[in-house]
Scaffold this active site. Structure first.
Site, PDB file in Angstrom:
ATOM      1  N   ALA A 190     -10.171   5.769  -1.633  1.00 37.49           N
ATOM      2  CA  ALA A 190      -9.656   6.791  -0.710  1.00 37.49           C
ATOM      3  C   ALA A 190      -8.235   7.223  -1.067  1.00 37.49           C
ATOM      4  O   ALA A 190      -7.483   7.662  -0.209  1.00 37.49           O
ATOM      5  CB  ALA A 190      -9.711   6.261   0.720  1.00 37.49           C
ATOM      6  N   LYS A 191      -7.869   7.117  -2.336  1.00 32.52           N
ATOM      7  CA  LYS A 191      -6.513   7.481  -2.738  1.00 32.52           C
ATOM      8  C   LYS A 191      -6.540   8.735  -3.640  1.00 32.52           C
ATOM      9  O   LYS A 191      -7.596   9.130  -4.136  1.00 32.52           O
ATOM     10  CB  LYS A 191      -5.857   6.306  -3.483  1.00 32.52           C
ATOM     11  CG  LYS A 191      -5.766   5.038  -2.646  1.00 32.52           C
ATOM     12  CD  LYS A 191      -4.964   5.263  -1.390  1.00 32.52           C
ATOM     13  CE  LYS A 191      -4.751   4.035  -0.510  1.00 32.52           C
ATOM     14  NZ  LYS A 191      -5.761   3.018  -0.452  1.00 32.52           N
TER      15      LYS A 191
END
Ligand code: PLP
Length: 377
Positions: free
Chosen positions: A183-184
């Site tokens: 999720a980066k």
């Protein structure tokens, strides 16, 4: 026809990742090798740091940074109460105590007055967390650290490519750690990177990540100069990372744009506040966070029914089993945790999508009572 969805986040990867992964597979060397070195060098150059060390995760990066600074049993480290639990867990792994500190409601980052109160003769370091890519007042934080002889290790897990004071976050303290979990802004599946300008810390990090070997060895007749462990990255991860880096600038611009669109569209929304990002000065959100004065959960459900996925904020760390502590010292973090969420921020969203989600948020805010009408459609 498939219904339109607005994901909170979704990793973006494709043909270029496959191409570089194939190169690593064909090389016959999937370990920490030339691709990893290239990935480290490219990120060090981009961030303007002297050294970059790729490791298994940001959690490992924070842990190794603390170890490299000699922090351990008997020491205390200040950690904000609002963060992903990894920040505190990295401290606990060293044997030191994570001392939780309340945050402030403006930027959700560690609060200065609370930090002063939390100081003791055992305090050795602060880990400021750049929540959603937004830094606390780093000038003030570095001055505070200097005044009290504390080391600063930045938790820049959510802050790749975001700037303050003309520098990239992660490069202002003695070291900074980034995360490449899915999720980066860029992902390598799992993975992390530590940056530092100190030759000494860099040397310690190299040894700590690889069984006390300053340079990757053969596993045979190596000299192990100090105690170390195995937190090595792999060239398979680096292949992913190098492919992702090729579009990093584009990704950052898009995230800034997402924020600008939400900000413009929600300007007159009396119920939802977006904490500030100074995008003109290079600040870049990882995800767009929002503070909802009343009925955050109602907004969350309302958006969910319209396929707009949000993520609710973390529970305060002092309410989690390993770090249980009295509520009295954490009024702001309790408030922020209950009232905040991350709006759909995925790189796959276009401007029109962001405006559509903002329209939903504005429609929700106009309902006579947001609380009772939350479920209405
Ligand atoms: C603020 C913060 N710190 C630390 C971490 C841990 O990163 P990793 O999963 O790479 O160990 C995360 C990951 O989401 C994070 O958001």
């Amino acid at each position: 026809m498939q219904e339109k969805t607005y994901p909170w986040w979704s990793p973006v990867m494709g043909a270029r990742e496959k191409e570089l992964l194939s190169q690593v597979i064909d090389s016959g060397f999937p370990n920490d090798g030339p691709f990893t070195e290239k990935f480290e060098n490219e990120l060090a150059a981009f961030l303007g740091a002297k050294y970059a060390v790729a490791v298994t995760s940001c959690t490992a990066g924070l842990y190794l940074s603390l170890m490299a600074l000699g922090i351990g049993s008997g020491d205390e480290v200040l950690v904000p109460d609002i963060t992903f639990i990894a920040t505190a867990n990295a401290v606990s792994m060293t044997g030191a105590k994570a001392v939780l500190v309340d945050v402030n409601k403006a930027d959700f980052c560690i609060d200065f007055a609370a930090m002063r109160k939390a100081l003791s003769s055992k305090t050795r370091a602060i880990i400021p967390v750049h929540v959603s890519g937004r830094a606390p007042d780093m000038e003030r934080l570095l001055a505070f650290a200097q005044e009290h002889n504390l080391k600063v290790i930045e938790d820049a897990a959510e802050a790749l490519g975001s700037k303050t004071l003309g520098k990239y976050l992660g490069t202002l303290g003695l070291s900074g750690a980034f995360s490449f979990s899915p999720a980066k802004t860029i992902t390598t599946g799992q993975g992390g990177l530590i940056v530092t300008n100190s030759e000494e810390i860099h040397g310690r990090l190299r040894e700590l990540k690889d069984q006390g070997r300053p340079k990757r060895g053969t596993g045979g007749n190596d000299t192990h100069v100090s105690l170390g462990f195995n937190f090595k990255f792999t060239d398979l991860q680096a292949a992913m990372g190098l492919a992702q880096l090729e579009t990093l600038s584009e990704r950052l611009k898009k995230l800034q744009k997402h924020y600008e669109c939400y900000k413009a569209a929600l300007a007159d929304n009396g119920r939802v506040r977006l904490p500030e990002f100074d995008t003109a000065a290079g600040a870049c959100p990882q995800w767009i966070d929002a503070y909802v004065e009343e009925d955050r959960d109602g907004l969350y459900e309302y958006l969910k029914q319209r396929n707009a996925d949000c993520r609710k904020f973390w529970f305060p760390l002092h309410t989690q089993n390993p770090y249980l502590s009295d509520d009295a010292d954490y009024k702001n973090s309790i408030d922020v945790s209950k009232k905040s969420l991350w709006l759909p921020s995925s790189l796959n969203l276009e401007e029109a999508d962001i405006y559509k989600v903002a329209e939903f948020v504005n429609d929700w805010a106009k309902l006579p009572s947001a609380r009772t009408a939350a479920g209405a459609r």
